[in-house]
Design an enzyme around this catalytic site. Structure first.
Site, mmCIF file in Angstrom:
data_model
loop_
_atom_site.group_PDB
_atom_site.id
_atom_site.type_symbol
_atom_site.label_atom_id
_atom_site.label_comp_id
_atom_site.label_asym_id
_atom_site.label_seq_id
_atom_site.Cartn_x
_atom_site.Cartn_y
_atom_site.Cartn_z
ATOM 1 N N PRO A 87 -6.024 -2.761 4.484
ATOM 2 C CA PRO A 87 -7.412 -2.873 4.030
ATOM 3 C C PRO A 87 -8.395 -2.478 5.120
ATOM 4 C CG PRO A 87 -6.511 -5.036 4.549
ATOM 5 C CD PRO A 87 -5.373 -4.073 4.641
ATOM 6 N N ALA A 121 -12.814 -1.513 5.421
ATOM 7 C CA ALA A 121 -14.076 -1.643 4.702
ATOM 8 C C ALA A 121 -14.822 -0.313 4.603
ATOM 9 C CB ALA A 121 -14.965 -2.669 5.409
ATOM 10 N N THR A 178 -6.734 -12.671 4.685
ATOM 11 C CA THR A 178 -7.030 -12.507 6.106
ATOM 12 C C THR A 178 -7.339 -13.865 6.718
ATOM 13 O OG1 THR A 178 -7.847 -10.255 5.793
ATOM 14 C CG2 THR A 178 -8.568 -11.410 7.770
ATOM 15 N N HIS A 188 -6.137 -7.475 13.533
ATOM 16 C CA HIS A 188 -7.358 -6.979 12.896
ATOM 17 C C HIS A 188 -7.839 -5.679 13.562
ATOM 18 C CE1 HIS A 188 -10.354 -8.809 9.960
ATOM 19 N NE2 HIS A 188 -10.916 -7.654 10.258
ATOM 20 N N GLY A 236 -1.463 -2.033 13.005
ATOM 21 C CA GLY A 236 -2.079 -1.939 14.322
ATOM 22 C C GLY A 236 -1.393 -0.908 15.186
ATOM 23 N N ARG A 294 0.688 5.448 14.615
ATOM 24 C CA ARG A 294 0.160 6.814 14.644
ATOM 25 C C ARG A 294 1.247 7.883 14.485
ATOM 26 N NH1 ARG A 294 -3.319 3.756 14.192
ATOM 27 N NH2 ARG A 294 -5.316 3.587 15.299
#
Length: 373
Positions: free
Chosen positions: A95, A97, A178, A267, A299, A302
């Site tokens: 998720p 924003a 969360t 986060h 987190g 890549r």
């Protein structure tokens, strides 16, 4: 929520078609050229001195893959079992924003791309598109796609229950709660830019009160505790995933409270600066859970080798967050599709080179102990 001065509105710089995608880093570079600098800083930034933000990516550099050879197996099978369903690969979209600040189509474009792959899109409570519209964006032929809904439990339990009901009605298959945000982290970039609210015409659509039509603020609730998780467990039949678990003791408590999965996450380095990189916290959480519920991670993912490392250390699947925003800003729906395709191809190649046919073949013995320095 963060705010933009009135004169700042989402903007995009026209660019030629960049063609095929070879590296995820290319998406970030393209996105930085297209995005308004204030919005770019919001997406890119972290809390405090951004030590955890940087560590999420650099921590992977300290792990070494110890491959097996002569194991055959032919084509790789990336299918993954998670919460009673089969995903085409162990990669979710975490998720994040405000997708409409990255691209005019926002979460709708993201949903179409994820729907075509058939994996999980975790829709943020802070989405700039209502959950109903996100669900409708997925083509009927792509209904194998899974929508999960990320929730900040609100002090108003009645409103929280109404948001959960909306997510259920829209077809969401899990709640991602969360739990690392009793207050907002101090994000210096946003403070410096005066980013305290969304521009006119944009809002957190999932916070719209069904009775009044008024859009509420998302309240970070410092009173949130395990009793609220028990209340939520009694409120919904959806699986509950706790996002923001770093301490093994909290992982054990999650199991004891009937949670269905935990997501090891800091986060994106946006809350408490100085906590461990997600990948460094993963092994202890996996040991604490002891296989009783799935452990996920986000987190710093890549590369396909990052995914392989996380899976070998015990994660069932990983989430990607910022790369999706860069892809969306740089190339829209096509960029998100290219990102997911690239991660899938990189993971398949890495597994082949490491001697694994399927994710379950990746074991702790294939990762050397963390290299110092």
């Amino acid at each position: 929520m963060p705010s933009v001065p009135a004169q700042v509105t989402p903007s995009r710089t026209a660019m030629a078609d960049p063609g095929p995608l070879h590296r995820l880093d290319d998406l970030e570079a393209e996105a930085r050229l297209r995005l308004d600098p204030v919005h770019r800083d919001f997406f890119a930034g972290g809390a405090g001195d951004e030590r955890t933000l940087r560590a999420n990516e650099t921590a992977f550099d300290a792990y070494r893959i110890l491959p097996r050879v002569l194991r055959g197996g032919g084509e790789r099978d990336l299918r993954t079992e998670l919460l009673g369903e089969t995903l085409p690969m162990p990669v979710l979209v975490s998720p994040t924003a405000f997708h409409r600040l990255a691209h005019p189509e926002g979460e709708v474009a993201t949903a179409r791309a994820v729907g075509a792959v058939g994996t999980v899109l975790v829709v943020s409570m802070a989405s700039t598109t209502p959950i109903e519209a996100v669900a409708e964006a997925i083509e009927p032929s792509d209904r194998s796609a899974r929508l999960w809904f990320q929730l900040y439990p609100q002090p108003d339990l009645g409103f929280t229950a109404s948001v959960v009901s909306r997510a259920e009605a829209a077809g969401c298959r899990a709640l991602v709660v969360t739990v690392d945000s009793p207050v907002f982290g101090r994000r210096d970039r946003d403070l410096r830019n005066g980013f305290l609210d969304l521009p006119p015409g944009y809002c957190c659509e999932n916070m719209r009160d069904p009775e009044t039509g008024r859009v509420r603020d998302i309240v970070m609730d410092a009173t949130l505790d395990w009793a609220r998780i028990e209340w939520l467990r009694a409120t919904t039949r959806l699986p509950i995933v706790l996002k923001g678990i770093l301490h093994p003791a909290d992982a054990r408590l999650a199991v004891a409270h009937g949670v269905d999965a935990v997501l090891v996450s800091n986060h994106g380095g946006r809350q408490l600066d100085g906590v461990p990189a997600s990948i460094d916290a993963l092994p202890a959480v996996v040991a604490a859970v002891g296989g009783r519920i799935p452990v996920l991670l986000d987190g710093g993912i890549r590369r396909g080798t990052d995914i392989l490392t996380a899976l070998a250390l015990g994660a069932v699947a990983v989430g990607v967050g910022r790369p999706v925003l860069w892809a969306l800003a740089a190339r829209g729906e096509r960029g998100v599709s290219q990102l997911l395709d690239l991660l899938r191809a990189e993971l398949a190649r890495a597994m082949t080179l490491a001697g694994a046919v399927r994710p379950a073949d990746l074991t702790r013995e294939m990762i050397l102990d963390r290299v110092p320095g």
